[in-house]
Scaffold this motif. Structure first.
Motif, mmCIF file in Angstrom:
data_model
loop_
_atom_site.group_PDB
_atom_site.id
_atom_site.type_symbol
_atom_site.label_atom_id
_atom_site.label_comp_id
_atom_site.label_asym_id
_atom_site.label_seq_id
_atom_site.Cartn_x
_atom_site.Cartn_y
_atom_site.Cartn_z
ATOM 1 N N ASP A 49 0.836 -1.201 0.000
ATOM 2 C CA ASP A 49 0.000 0.000 0.000
ATOM 3 C C ASP A 49 0.873 1.254 0.000
ATOM 4 O O ASP A 49 1.885 1.322 0.695
ATOM 5 N N HIS A 50 0.489 2.234 -0.772
ATOM 6 C CA HIS A 50 1.153 3.533 -0.908
ATOM 7 C C HIS A 50 2.446 3.468 -1.720
ATOM 8 O O HIS A 50 3.181 4.448 -1.768
ATOM 9 N N SER A 51 2.735 2.313 -2.325
ATOM 10 C CA SER A 51 3.902 2.265 -3.201
ATOM 11 C C SER A 51 3.531 2.858 -4.555
ATOM 12 O O SER A 51 2.367 2.890 -4.946
ATOM 13 N N VAL A 52 4.536 3.343 -5.245
ATOM 14 C CA VAL A 52 4.378 3.904 -6.582
ATOM 15 C C VAL A 52 4.972 2.895 -7.551
ATOM 16 O O VAL A 52 6.107 2.456 -7.362
ATOM 17 N N ASN A 53 4.219 2.500 -8.574
ATOM 18 C CA ASN A 53 4.764 1.580 -9.569
ATOM 19 C C ASN A 53 5.456 2.390 -10.660
ATOM 20 O O ASN A 53 4.838 3.178 -11.361
ATOM 21 N N MET A 54 6.755 2.220 -10.745
ATOM 22 C CA MET A 54 7.568 2.870 -11.763
ATOM 23 C C MET A 54 8.568 1.821 -12.250
ATOM 24 O O MET A 54 9.600 1.608 -11.619
ATOM 25 N N PRO A 55 8.232 1.109 -13.338
ATOM 26 C CA PRO A 55 9.078 -0.001 -13.780
ATOM 27 C C PRO A 55 10.537 0.385 -13.982
ATOM 28 O O PRO A 55 10.853 1.521 -14.346
ATOM 29 N N ARG A 56 11.391 -0.565 -13.732
ATOM 30 C CA ARG A 56 12.843 -0.376 -13.842
ATOM 31 C C ARG A 56 13.242 0.249 -15.176
ATOM 32 O O ARG A 56 14.128 1.089 -15.244
#
Length: 131
Positions: A49-56
Motif C-alpha cells: 500500500d502507498h507504493s508507486v509503480n515505476m518499472p525499472r
C-alpha cells in the motif's frame, strides 16, 4: 564479461540495503517514498500500500515526473525536492532494485535504499499487501 549475478553483487556492494522489517518500520514516516520497480503486470499481482509503480525500464527517465512521487514533495522542483526524501526501491527479489539504486545514486540521489529480498521476502513474512 560479468554474469547477471556478478553485476547485482557489484551493485549491492555500492548501495544501502534495508530489510523488509526496517522498511515496515519506516511506514510511520510520511516523507519516505516507496517505488515498486516491477513491471505493471507483476505489480498488479500484489503490492505494498502507498507504493508507486515505476518499472525499472523507465525509472531514471520518469522519477522526477511521476505525479504519485511528486505528491510527497513540498515543492514542484522535483529533483531537488526528491533528493531530500528517503527513496526505497523494491522489486521481486532485490536484484533489479539494487541495480536501480546504483542508477539513482549516480543521478545524485543521496538517500536511496534497496529492499533486500524484495516482494518475495515481504510475502514470505506475511506482511500486508494490496491484492
Amino acid at each position: 564479461m560479468k554474469t547477471s549475478t556478478q553485476l547485482i553483487d557489484d551493485a549491492k556492494s555500492k548501495i544501502n540495503e534495508v530489510s523488509i522489517e526496517d522498511l515496515k518500520l519506516k511506514f510511520s514516516n510520511p516523507h519516505i517514498i516507496l517505488i515498486d520497480i516491477r513491471e505493471p503486470d507483476e505489480y498488479q499481482t500484489g503490492y505494498i500500500d502507498h507504493s508507486v509503480n515505476m518499472p525499472r525500464g523507465v525509472l531514471e527517465m520518469r522519477i522526477h515526473q511521476h505525479p504519485a512521487v511528486l505528491q510527497h514533495c513540498d515543492t514542484l522542483v522535483a529533483l531537488d525536492a526528491l533528493a531530500e526524501h528517503e527513496i526505497y526501491l523494491i522489486c521481486r527479489s532485490g536484484g533489479r532494485s539494487a541495480l536501480a539504486a546504483v542508477s539513482l545514486q549516480n543521478m545524485g540521489f543521496p538517500k536511496v535504499f534497496s529492499v533486500a529480498g524484495g516482494m518475495q521476502a515481504w510475502q514470505d513474512a506475511n506482511f500486508p499487501m494490496v491484492q
